[in-house]
Scaffold this active site. Structure first.
Site, PDB file in Angstrom:
ATOM      1  N   GLY A  97       9.099   2.425   7.819  1.00  0.00           N
ATOM      2  CA  GLY A  97       9.201   3.365   6.728  1.00  0.00           C
ATOM      3  C   GLY A  97      10.547   3.357   6.048  1.00  0.00           C
ATOM      4  O   GLY A  97      10.778   2.620   5.092  1.00  0.00           O
ATOM      5  N   TYR A 130      -3.026  16.761   7.540  1.00  0.00           N
ATOM      6  CA  TYR A 130      -3.824  16.845   6.318  1.00  0.00           C
ATOM      7  C   TYR A 130      -5.309  17.058   6.649  1.00  0.00           C
ATOM      8  O   TYR A 130      -5.666  17.283   7.793  1.00  0.00           O
ATOM      9  CB  TYR A 130      -3.556  15.623   5.448  1.00  0.00           C
ATOM     10  CG  TYR A 130      -2.089  15.530   5.051  1.00  0.00           C
ATOM     11  CD1 TYR A 130      -1.460  16.604   4.406  1.00  0.00           C
ATOM     12  CD2 TYR A 130      -1.319  14.413   5.350  1.00  0.00           C
ATOM     13  CE1 TYR A 130      -0.116  16.548   4.069  1.00  0.00           C
ATOM     14  CE2 TYR A 130       0.026  14.348   5.017  1.00  0.00           C
ATOM     15  CZ  TYR A 130       0.631  15.428   4.373  1.00  0.00           C
ATOM     16  OH  TYR A 130       1.963  15.391   4.054  1.00  0.00           O
ATOM     17  N   GLN A 153      -3.356   4.275   0.318  1.00  0.00           N
ATOM     18  CA  GLN A 153      -3.699   5.301   1.298  1.00  0.00           C
ATOM     19  C   GLN A 153      -4.396   6.466   0.597  1.00  0.00           C
ATOM     20  O   GLN A 153      -3.904   6.994  -0.398  1.00  0.00           O
ATOM     21  CB  GLN A 153      -2.453   5.826   2.015  1.00  0.00           C
ATOM     22  CG  GLN A 153      -2.807   6.759   3.170  1.00  0.00           C
ATOM     23  CD  GLN A 153      -1.606   7.442   3.771  1.00  0.00           C
ATOM     24  OE1 GLN A 153      -0.961   8.251   3.123  1.00  0.00           O
ATOM     25  NE2 GLN A 153      -1.299   7.115   5.027  1.00  0.00           N
ATOM     26  N   ARG A 174      -5.682   5.856   9.701  1.00  0.00           N
ATOM     27  CA  ARG A 174      -4.432   6.292  10.335  1.00  0.00           C
ATOM     28  C   ARG A 174      -4.634   7.588  11.112  1.00  0.00           C
ATOM     29  O   ARG A 174      -5.250   8.537  10.618  1.00  0.00           O
ATOM     30  CB  ARG A 174      -3.332   6.510   9.280  1.00  0.00           C
ATOM     31  CG  ARG A 174      -1.948   6.661   9.919  1.00  0.00           C
ATOM     32  CD  ARG A 174      -0.875   6.914   8.888  1.00  0.00           C
ATOM     33  NE  ARG A 174       0.438   6.510   9.390  1.00  0.00           N
ATOM     34  CZ  ARG A 174       1.579   7.088   9.043  1.00  0.00           C
ATOM     35  NH1 ARG A 174       1.599   8.095   8.197  1.00  0.00           N
ATOM     36  NH2 ARG A 174       2.729   6.663   9.531  1.00  0.00           N
TER      37      ARG A 174
END
Length: 359
Positions: free
Chosen positions: A310, A179, A98, A226
């Site tokens: 996760g 982000y 990622q 994503r």
């Protein structure tokens, strides 16, 4: 759960089931951003999950936000990731690295160059950041110039190339969770008046241009993306136009024929259905609040093609075996999520190890 165990193809990967490991920050890299000594063991332990999407790796010095997060832009980073990826491949798994540029979600004390964070606009997120000196308020970032935006896009491109050089099966572009890419999308984090701000099309432009650059560099079949519609992380607010922006972004990304789209889903079911109707390639849905009992619900309804997990994957290296046999799961240790070392990282026991302990 029958569909959960059916094989599928994503990009160039032949997957034996519909589970995947979601990206999770673990803060255990070396000081220079090279994956730590235990990283190969950690990921290899979980190779049976098929597709492993790694923790976010920064594409540049500016891209780092957290202490001890890995990078993917130097020869040392490439060599470190190669050890991880070769080990996972030997165990039968696939790895997507990622690519995570944190933008304003940083602090000068946490980066190699100790400079002011960068962002689409000079607006602080209003949250604190853990540093070596404890929790500190994140400072106001510096607004990226148009020239710097183009440089940042090239850094994403180069990081994608570095990931492939390390042997990765592909990369996931992190456009979520507050982000940098999400900051361009956010209504309250992007107040630019040029072609990267204002309208839906302009606020989606940076995301699209990053995806285009990476597709040109490594191919669409090795590129995932994503998103996290309406996730309030990092102080992001997407406003009333948010759902329409994601519909537009999905349509634009769909033209690249990417390997997959990955959604962190918080409950806007109408938007999820719209994205599913727009996006004909594989769709990964990481649904907040999901229980083990309904882990395959989105697969069964046709809303998802793959289910990223996760914390269950973090605490259970043999999660696939446990789910297939109905065995109980290990409990995760939140205190050790970012603590460094093997505790809460590579020391979660498998069923076989627990059986040995009994005998």
């Amino acid at each position: 759960m029958e569909k959960l165990w059916s094989p599928t193809k994503i990009g160039n990967m032949e997957l034996q089931h519909r589970l995947a490991m979601a990206p999770m920050t673990r803060s255990r890299a070396q000081e220079d951003g090279t994956p730590g000594e235990l990283a190969a063991e950690y990921y290899t332990q979980r190779a049976s999950l098929g597709l492993l999407i790694t923790e976010g790796a920064q594409p540049s010095d500016d891209g780092q936000g957290y202490l001890w997060s890995p990078g993917i832009y130097t020869e040392q980073h490439i060599a470190g990731w190669k050890k991880v990826i070769d080990s996972v491949h030997e165990a039968g798994g696939y790895v997507y690295i990622q690519l995570m540029h944190v933008g304003r979600m940083s602090h000068p004390e946490n980066t190699p160059h100790h400079r002011q964070p960068v962002a689409p606009s000079a607006i602080a997120p209003g949250v604190d950041m853990f540093t070596a000196n404890g929790m500190q308020n994140i400072p106001v970032p510096r607004e990226l110039s148009q020239e710097e935006i183009q440089i940042t896009i090239q850094e994403f491109r180069q990081a994608a190339a570095a990931a492939i050089a390390a042997g990765a099966d592909g990369v996931e572009i992190h456009g979520a969770n507050g982000y940098l890419i999400n900051q361009f999308i956010g209504e309250n984090s992007n107040t630019r008046t040029d072609e990267y701000g204002g309208s839906i099309e302009n606020r989606a432009r940076f995301a699209i241009e990053v995806a285009q650059a990476i597709v040109e560099e490594i191919g669409a079949d090795k590129t995932g993306f994503r998103i996290s519609p309406h996730t309030p992380l990092g102080g992001i607010e997407e406003g009333e136009q948010g759902p329409d922006l994601y519909r537009y972004l999905t349509k634009e990304l769909a033209q690249f024929n990417l390997a997959y789209l990955h959604i962190m889903h918080l409950g806007n079911e109408e938007l999820l259905k719209d994205i599913r109707s727009i996006w004909t390639n594989p769709l990964l849905v990481n649904r907040a609040g999901r229980t083990l009992e309904n882990i395959s619900a989105d697969l069964d309804s046709g809303l998802a093609d793959l289910v990223p997990v996760g914390v269950w994957a973090l605490a259970n290296p043999d999660l696939v075996e446990r789910l297939q046999t109905g065995a109980p799961l290990n409990e995760a240790n939140p205190a050790a999520f970012f603590s460094g070392g093997s505790e809460g990282y590579t020391d979660y026991p498998t069923l076989k190890e627990l059986e040995k302990q009994k005998n």
